[in-house]
Write an enzyme that holds these catalytic residues in place. Structure first.
Site, PDB file in Angstrom:
ATOM      1  N   ASP A 349       0.826  -1.201   0.000  1.00 53.73           N
ATOM      2  CA  ASP A 349       0.000   0.000   0.000  1.00 53.73           C
ATOM      3  C   ASP A 349       0.864   1.257   0.000  1.00 53.73           C
ATOM      4  O   ASP A 349       0.679   2.164  -0.819  1.00 53.73           O
ATOM      5  CB  ASP A 349      -0.909  -0.016   1.231  1.00 53.73           C
ATOM      6  CG  ASP A 349      -2.218   0.706   0.974  1.00 53.73           C
ATOM      7  OD1 ASP A 349      -2.497   1.020  -0.195  1.00 53.73           O
ATOM      8  OD2 ASP A 349      -2.952   0.961   1.932  1.00 53.73           O
ATOM      9  N   ASP A 427      -9.612  -2.725   3.123  1.00 48.24           N
ATOM     10  CA  ASP A 427      -9.570  -2.157   4.469  1.00 48.24           C
ATOM     11  C   ASP A 427     -10.459  -2.932   5.432  1.00 48.24           C
ATOM     12  O   ASP A 427     -10.357  -2.765   6.650  1.00 48.24           O
ATOM     13  CB  ASP A 427     -10.009  -0.688   4.438  1.00 48.24           C
ATOM     14  CG  ASP A 427      -9.061   0.186   3.640  1.00 48.24           C
ATOM     15  OD1 ASP A 427      -7.878  -0.175   3.557  1.00 48.24           O
ATOM     16  OD2 ASP A 427      -9.495   1.215   3.099  1.00 48.24           O
TER      17      ASP A 427
END
Length: 533
Positions: A349, A427
């Site tokens: 990420d 997430d």
């Protein structure tokens, strides 16, 4: 089913984006008092916008969108004096255009672009004397004004202040925490089903559940990480084709996930249990009806996926089912595998958000470009995505890997099309796998759900921290940057406090319970033989 599962895993990619200043162009027709607002982008370091157009000076609009204003002869002084002049973007600096416009008496510079509303990130050093407001406005908006207004149009710029909090952010928070908590709890129930002796049809169901479950070993976690990186690069270069592949995979995977979630409830309903046979196969009527319903929901989303007003409801339903099913079926064998998975995806990420801009030609991260697609820039602040205005270049399609909730306040962002708060599936699923492991560890070691509850609370705290950083920094932040440390540190602390780190790290609780189960089974078998004798 076996093919869809690894393809579905590729939908876990997180899409962080960039921050841009947005405002409103308020246009009024002098002749009939008709008014309309249009989206603009601007650089707040160059131009300070008032909060409202009331009591602000408006200027007559001078449309010179056929010229780029790169040389002084592009306009006549008498044509733009005390007016708001519109020019095309062209090849020269925006600040050079503004300098020429100001020298010719213009009070406002509006730069239009046929493709999208870009960011103004130039260095203003050397242009300190520039005082006129500078903003980007859509080319289609400028051309459309002639259909709404007469030839006399007065305009002014403003940027209404957005509230720090929006109800959509609260809904996103509740959805994420609910999905993670329920997914982890469901995984624990599945673990109990595996431990409980069963017979007959119940045994068939339990065996089917075991067959559907997938254990992510450290090696498969590393392979998954490599595949994610490769898939992101492929999307970067071939987005206009692969986006439809992702949409098709999402439709199939979400329909199957919704079926799996609802079938767990259907089994508790004592109706429709009669079976229909066809080609030596049989199925319950209630399950056939449920399958048709799930397919209908998925197809409806696919047909109306670009409908902004209500389709987000179906996408959220399918997305929640998708996340729940993955959290329940993907099993982490031990805490070591959890650390590897969350750690690698955190590096993934951060790298594709903050490092790749140094290698791309336009200075944007690869994730930004993939998230935006061919249609222009988008914006994500942590888990809260705000779409930046942009006209279509190739396709309007967006990757369906998010939970969407419309924002409930009026602001420049809403006018510009960024009226949706969005949370990526990754997430939810990535930390959710750790929560599920904690729940199964609780079941195996009979630790009264302490790991599960603590990790779920840590996830909620991580989400709150992400929102706070979003509000304070006003810059895109990878959500895993906060969720991963919160969940991993909390789980480790609980294991250390309870002096169970070795079992928690290696999955020792599973091995111990398996030995106990085998011993109990052997003892029961011995007792049964003695009684028969």
């Amino acid at each position: 089913m076996g093919l869809l599962r690894p393809l579905g895993l590729l939908l876990l990619v997180l899409w962080p984006q960039i921050y841009a200043d947005e405002g409103i162009l308020h246009a009024v027709d002098e002749n009939n008092s008709v008014s309309k607002d249009y989206c603009i982008t601007y650089n707040s370091n160059w131009t300070t916008m008032p909060l409202t157009y009331k009591n602000e000076t408006s200027y007559k609009l001078e449309n010179r969108s056929s010229v780029d204003l790169c040389i002084k002869t592009d306009i006549l002084t008498t044509g733009v004096k005390d007016k708001a002049v519109v020019v095309i973007i062209g090849k020269c600096s925006i600040l050079d255009k503004a300098k020429i416009a100001q020298e010719n008496g213009a009070k406002m510079l509006l730069v239009t672009n046929k493709d999208r509303l870009p960011r103004m990130a130039e260095n203003k050093s050397g242009y300190e004397n520039l005082t006129i407001p500078i903003a980007f406005v859509g080319y289609e908006d400028i051309m459309g004004m002639s259909q709404v207004f007469s030839s006399s149009i007065n305009v002014t710029l403003y940027a209404p202040q957005s509230s720090l909090l929006d109800y959509s952010m609260l809904i996103i928070f509740l959805i994420s925490v609910f999905t993670v908590a329920l997914g982890g709890y469901w995984s624990g129930l599945s673990e109990l089903e595996d431990l409980r002796p069963s017979s007959g049809f119940s045994e068939i169901r339990t065996q089917k559940q075991k067959d559907d479950n997938v254990t992510l070993t450290p090696l498969t976690v590393v392979l998954f990480f490599v595949v994610c990186c490769a898939m992101l690069l492929l999307l970067y270069y071939f987005y206009e084709w692969l986006v439809y592949v992702i949409i098709a995979v999402f439709c199939l995977a979400s329909a199957m996930s919704l079926f799996n979630c609802l079938s767990a409830l259907i089994y508790n309903i004592p109706y429709g249990q009669c079976r229909i046979s066809c080609f030596s196969k049989s199925a319950e009527v209630r399950l056939l009806i449920l399958a048709a319903f799930c397919i209908a929901v998925s197809v409806t989303w696919a047909v109306f996926r670009n409908e902004d007003r209500w389709i987000w409801i179906l996408q959220d339903i399918l997305g929640i089912a998708f996340c729940l099913n993955f959290i329940k079926t993907l099993k982490m064998p031990n805490f070591k595998a959890c650390v590897i998975l969350l750690g690698l995806l955190l590096v993934y990420d951060v790298f594709f958000v903050f490092i790749t801009p140094f290698f791309t030609k336009n200075g944007e991260s690869i994730m930004v470009e993939v998230a935006a697609g061919p249609s222009g820039n988008t914006e994500k602040n942590g888990e809260n995505w705000l779409e930046v205005p942009g006209a279509s270049i190739v396709t309007h399609e967006k990757l369906p890997v998010v939970i969407r909730v419309p924002r409930m306040e009026f602001s420049a962002n809403k006018l510009c099309g960024g009226s949706t708060s969005i949370l990526g599936f990754g997430d939810i699923i990535v930390p959710g796998l750790l929560v599920a492991y904690c729940r199964r560890f609780d079941v195996r070691t009979t630790s009264s759900s302490v790991y599960y509850i603590s990790c779920t609370i840590a996830y909620a705290v991580g989400m709150v921290i992400t929102f706070v950083v979003l509000i304070v920094m006003k810059r895109g932040q990878p959500a895993l940057l906060y969720l991963v440390p919160c969940t991993l540190i909390t789980s480790s602390a609980i294991a250390l406090i309870r002096k169970e780190m070795k079992k928690f790290w290696n999955g020792g609780g599973y091995e111990i319970m398996e030995h106990v189960d085998n011993a109990v089974s052997e003892e029961n078998a011995t007792c049964g033989d003695q009684e028969s004798q």
